[in-house]
Design a protein around this motif. Sequence first.
Motif, PDB file in Angstrom:
ATOM      1  N   LYS A 161       7.811  -6.278 -12.292  1.00 54.44           N
ATOM      2  CA  LYS A 161       7.760  -4.830 -12.066  1.00 54.44           C
ATOM      3  C   LYS A 161       7.609  -4.519 -10.580  1.00 54.44           C
ATOM      4  O   LYS A 161       8.197  -3.552 -10.078  1.00 54.44           O
ATOM      5  N   VAL A 162       6.834  -5.336  -9.864  1.00 48.16           N
ATOM      6  CA  VAL A 162       6.719  -5.173  -8.413  1.00 48.16           C
ATOM      7  C   VAL A 162       8.078  -5.376  -7.770  1.00 48.16           C
ATOM      8  O   VAL A 162       8.489  -4.619  -6.878  1.00 48.16           O
ATOM      9  N   VAL A 163       8.791  -6.407  -8.218  1.00 48.71           N
ATOM     10  CA  VAL A 163      10.128  -6.679  -7.695  1.00 48.71           C
ATOM     11  C   VAL A 163      11.046  -5.476  -7.917  1.00 48.71           C
ATOM     12  O   VAL A 163      11.756  -5.029  -7.005  1.00 48.71           O
ATOM     13  N   THR A 164      11.035  -4.936  -9.126  1.00 48.30           N
ATOM     14  CA  THR A 164      11.900  -3.798  -9.463  1.00 48.30           C
ATOM     15  C   THR A 164      11.566  -2.576  -8.630  1.00 48.30           C
ATOM     16  O   THR A 164      12.453  -1.878  -8.124  1.00 48.30           O
ATOM     17  N   THR A 165      10.275  -2.314  -8.472  1.00 47.36           N
ATOM     18  CA  THR A 165       9.833  -1.153  -7.682  1.00 47.36           C
ATOM     19  C   THR A 165      10.287  -1.277  -6.234  1.00 47.36           C
ATOM     20  O   THR A 165      10.783  -0.309  -5.634  1.00 47.36           O
ATOM     21  N   LEU A 166      10.108  -2.435  -5.660  1.00 44.89           N
ATOM     22  CA  LEU A 166      10.509  -2.652  -4.271  1.00 44.89           C
ATOM     23  C   LEU A 166      12.024  -2.535  -4.110  1.00 44.89           C
ATOM     24  O   LEU A 166      12.510  -1.950  -3.137  1.00 44.89           O
ATOM     25  N   LYS A 167      12.756  -3.095  -5.070  1.00 43.52           N
ATOM     26  CA  LYS A 167      14.216  -3.030  -5.002  1.00 43.52           C
ATOM     27  C   LYS A 167      14.700  -1.582  -5.024  1.00 43.52           C
ATOM     28  O   LYS A 167      15.583  -1.187  -4.243  1.00 43.52           O
ATOM     29  N   LYS A 168      14.129  -0.786  -5.900  1.00 42.90           N
ATOM     30  CA  LYS A 168      14.504   0.628  -5.991  1.00 42.90           C
ATOM     31  C   LYS A 168      14.153   1.387  -4.720  1.00 42.90           C
ATOM     32  O   LYS A 168      14.816   2.364  -4.364  1.00 42.90           O
ATOM     33  N   ALA A 169      13.112   0.913  -4.023  1.00 41.71           N
ATOM     34  CA  ALA A 169      12.686   1.571  -2.787  1.00 41.71           C
ATOM     35  C   ALA A 169      13.494   1.110  -1.576  1.00 41.71           C
ATOM     36  O   ALA A 169      13.251   1.562  -0.456  1.00 41.71           O
ATOM     37  N   GLY A 170      14.454   0.225  -1.803  1.00 35.69           N
ATOM     38  CA  GLY A 170      15.287  -0.239  -0.705  1.00 35.69           C
ATOM     39  C   GLY A 170      14.661  -1.333   0.128  1.00 35.69           C
ATOM     40  O   GLY A 170      15.114  -1.599   1.250  1.00 35.69           O
ATOM     41  N   VAL A 171      13.639  -1.990  -0.415  1.00 36.07           N
ATOM     42  CA  VAL A 171      12.954  -3.086   0.290  1.00 36.07           C
ATOM     43  C   VAL A 171      13.367  -4.409  -0.361  1.00 36.07           C
ATOM     44  O   VAL A 171      13.398  -4.515  -1.587  1.00 36.07           O
ATOM     45  N   THR A 172      13.694  -5.404   0.457  1.00 36.94           N
ATOM     46  CA  THR A 172      13.955  -6.730  -0.092  1.00 36.94           C
ATOM     47  C   THR A 172      12.657  -7.257  -0.698  1.00 36.94           C
ATOM     48  O   THR A 172      11.681  -7.471   0.023  1.00 36.94           O
TER      49      THR A 172
ATOM     50  N   ALA B  37       0.826  -1.208   0.000  1.00 36.18           N
ATOM     51  CA  ALA B  37       0.000   0.000   0.000  1.00 36.18           C
ATOM     52  C   ALA B  37       0.861   1.259   0.000  1.00 36.18           C
ATOM     53  O   ALA B  37       0.541   2.251  -0.684  1.00 36.18           O
ATOM     54  N   GLU B  38       1.946   1.255   0.756  1.00 34.39           N
ATOM     55  CA  GLU B  38       2.813   2.433   0.839  1.00 34.39           C
ATOM     56  C   GLU B  38       3.447   2.766  -0.496  1.00 34.39           C
ATOM     57  O   GLU B  38       3.854   3.912  -0.726  1.00 34.39           O
ATOM     58  N   ARG B  39       3.539   1.806  -1.381  1.00 32.75           N
ATOM     59  CA  ARG B  39       4.170   2.027  -2.686  1.00 32.75           C
ATOM     60  C   ARG B  39       3.167   1.874  -3.830  1.00 32.75           C
ATOM     61  O   ARG B  39       3.549   1.731  -4.988  1.00 32.75           O
ATOM     62  N   ASN B  40       1.880   1.891  -3.457  1.00 35.19           N
ATOM     63  CA  ASN B  40       0.786   1.834  -4.447  1.00 35.19           C
ATOM     64  C   ASN B  40       0.911   0.628  -5.377  1.00 35.19           C
ATOM     65  O   ASN B  40       0.660   0.721  -6.581  1.00 35.19           O
ATOM     66  N   LEU B  41       1.286  -0.494  -4.803  1.00 34.26           N
ATOM     67  CA  LEU B  41       1.447  -1.710  -5.582  1.00 34.26           C
ATOM     68  C   LEU B  41       0.181  -2.561  -5.531  1.00 34.26           C
ATOM     69  O   LEU B  41      -0.458  -2.673  -4.489  1.00 34.26           O
ATOM     70  N   GLN B  42      -0.153  -3.155  -6.662  1.00 36.24           N
ATOM     71  CA  GLN B  42      -1.282  -4.059  -6.753  1.00 36.24           C
ATOM     72  C   GLN B  42      -0.769  -5.492  -6.818  1.00 36.24           C
ATOM     73  O   GLN B  42       0.362  -5.747  -7.229  1.00 36.24           O
ATOM     74  N   VAL B  43      -1.613  -6.428  -6.407  1.00 39.38           N
ATOM     75  CA  VAL B  43      -1.244  -7.840  -6.516  1.00 39.38           C
ATOM     76  C   VAL B  43      -1.052  -8.178  -7.987  1.00 39.38           C
ATOM     77  O   VAL B  43      -1.958  -7.978  -8.799  1.00 39.38           O
ATOM     78  N   PRO B  44       0.111  -8.678  -8.376  1.00 40.08           N
ATOM     79  CA  PRO B  44       0.381  -8.941  -9.797  1.00 40.08           C
ATOM     80  C   PRO B  44      -0.377 -10.159 -10.309  1.00 40.08           C
ATOM     81  O   PRO B  44      -0.454 -11.182  -9.642  1.00 40.08           O
ATOM     82  N   GLN B  45      -0.886 -10.031 -11.509  1.00 38.73           N
ATOM     83  CA  GLN B  45      -1.630 -11.118 -12.148  1.00 38.73           C
ATOM     84  C   GLN B  45      -0.857 -11.750 -13.298  1.00 38.73           C
ATOM     85  O   GLN B  45      -1.231 -12.817 -13.786  1.00 38.73           O
ATOM     86  N   THR B  46       0.223 -11.103 -13.726  1.00 40.45           N
ATOM     87  CA  THR B  46       1.043 -11.616 -14.816  1.00 40.45           C
ATOM     88  C   THR B  46       2.503 -11.628 -14.361  1.00 40.45           C
ATOM     89  O   THR B  46       2.877 -10.974 -13.387  1.00 40.45           O
ATOM     90  N   TRP B  47       3.338 -12.368 -15.102  1.00 40.37           N
ATOM     91  CA  TRP B  47       4.755 -12.419 -14.751  1.00 40.37           C
ATOM     92  C   TRP B  47       5.411 -11.045 -14.913  1.00 40.37           C
ATOM     93  O   TRP B  47       6.212 -10.620 -14.077  1.00 40.37           O
ATOM     94  N   ASP B  48       5.070 -10.330 -15.971  1.00 37.67           N
ATOM     95  CA  ASP B  48       5.634  -8.991 -16.165  1.00 37.67           C
ATOM     96  C   ASP B  48       5.268  -8.073 -15.000  1.00 37.67           C
ATOM     97  O   ASP B  48       6.112  -7.298 -14.524  1.00 37.67           O
ATOM     98  N   ALA B  49       4.021  -8.160 -14.556  1.00 34.18           N
ATOM     99  CA  ALA B  49       3.596  -7.336 -13.427  1.00 34.18           C
ATOM    100  C   ALA B  49       4.354  -7.728 -12.157  1.00 34.18           C
ATOM    101  O   ALA B  49       4.723  -6.869 -11.340  1.00 34.18           O
ATOM    102  N   PHE B  50       4.600  -9.027 -12.008  1.00 32.61           N
ATOM    103  CA  PHE B  50       5.344  -9.503 -10.837  1.00 32.61           C
ATOM    104  C   PHE B  50       6.768  -8.948 -10.838  1.00 32.61           C
ATOM    105  O   PHE B  50       7.262  -8.470  -9.810  1.00 32.61           O
TER     106      PHE B  50
END
Length: 425
Positions: A169-180, A154-167
């Motif tokens: 992208k969630v990984v990339t966003t979290l990594k850039k935010a300093g979250v494992t 929620a803090e990063r406005n992420l939605q539950v991914p439904q596709t591999w590409d979306a998954f």
Amino acid sequence: MKRRPALMAAVTGLVSALAITGCSTSGTAAGGGGGGLTFMTFETPALTAKFWDTSISEAQKAVPDVKVKKIVSPDADRTAYAKQLQASGQFPDILSSINPKDFTAAGLLKPFDQKWLDENFTDPNGNAIDGKTYIPPTNSQVIPMIFYNKKIFAERNLQVPQTWDAFTKVVTTLKKAGVTPVEMAGGEPWSAGIPLSGIITADVLGSDPQWIQKRYKGEVAFTGPEMTAAVGKYRQLIGAGAFDKGALSVSYADANKQFLAGESAMYPMGSWFIGQIPAADADDFGTFLLPSETGKAIVPFNTGGTTSVSAKSSDVDAAATFAQAWSLSKPNLKTLIETDGAFPMLKNVPFEDFGAKVTPLYTDGFKLVTDDNAKVSAFGQVNNDDALPPGVVEQFNSLAQKLFTSSDTKGALATLDADWDKAAK
């Protein structure tokens, strides 16, 4: 549950393990000599010594004149420990959560009565190997589910991914935010293999549920395009920094703590992890299925169970009676539901009769079992005809660890093909 570190076969290790458990060194063909039975168990944060002691006392009512002695596996790999005991002439009379295929070829296990299976379970053949069942299909699991921290999303406005590409992208966003992005218990082989197992189940078995049977027939190979692509996705996640760099030194217990403490955003783990989430915190977490390449929701399904019976027991009938009583015990299933996230599959017991207290997280998971959806065997996690040949699960888990630091996907898969062919002869 499926927790299987690699076999440590040194003689000194065996002597140490026997000393830990206090196992008899009588050298009998089975552990149940002298008018008693031995029951090999294991202990986890959910299934404690107290649980096993209580469950044994309850099931022993079915064989009141027979003493049942508990043997505790010294680590998470019950199959490896059972092999050690068998090699020293001390194979237990009853065994918990082993890989039956590692023992059936040698005639070491007694199949359960088919009429009893048909009368008591919703999927009586869920654990069948060549038409015979060596572990009662008492419950089921989803391996893996992807657990996620709702607050981090929620803090990063992420939605539950439904596709591999979306998954990714969630990984990339979290990594850039300093979250494992993804927690990994890579220090223990059985848990290190779960992320890779999930990808293979979603893509390879999701597209072709008969892939494992075709591999047994030699019609497909690990070096084939489908498996190579799936393993390539695992390497893609590693390259994207999805896992902590030190993940290979993280134990299962520490991974659980880190994820629950908010130190990572997602955690691929078996549905048993539901039981490790405190009820007071359950609303802070959600689950989703690992997206497949096609976007179709694939449920990585495992029919579970606990008790196997030695065909070499000095009292096979008593061992089978005990195992059946243990498997049908409502108190046992209640504990497994509440602490181990087990989804019960007893035909004659409505869920409410267990009296179990569960969270919405559990209820959502259970729907994956009861709903009409695309269920396939969870790769490397099942105990039926889709189980891998003896020893190959351990080789697969080791491969998952090696690929964490090695990009030689082609060589690793060729080695796994060779391991399979050797084990399946």
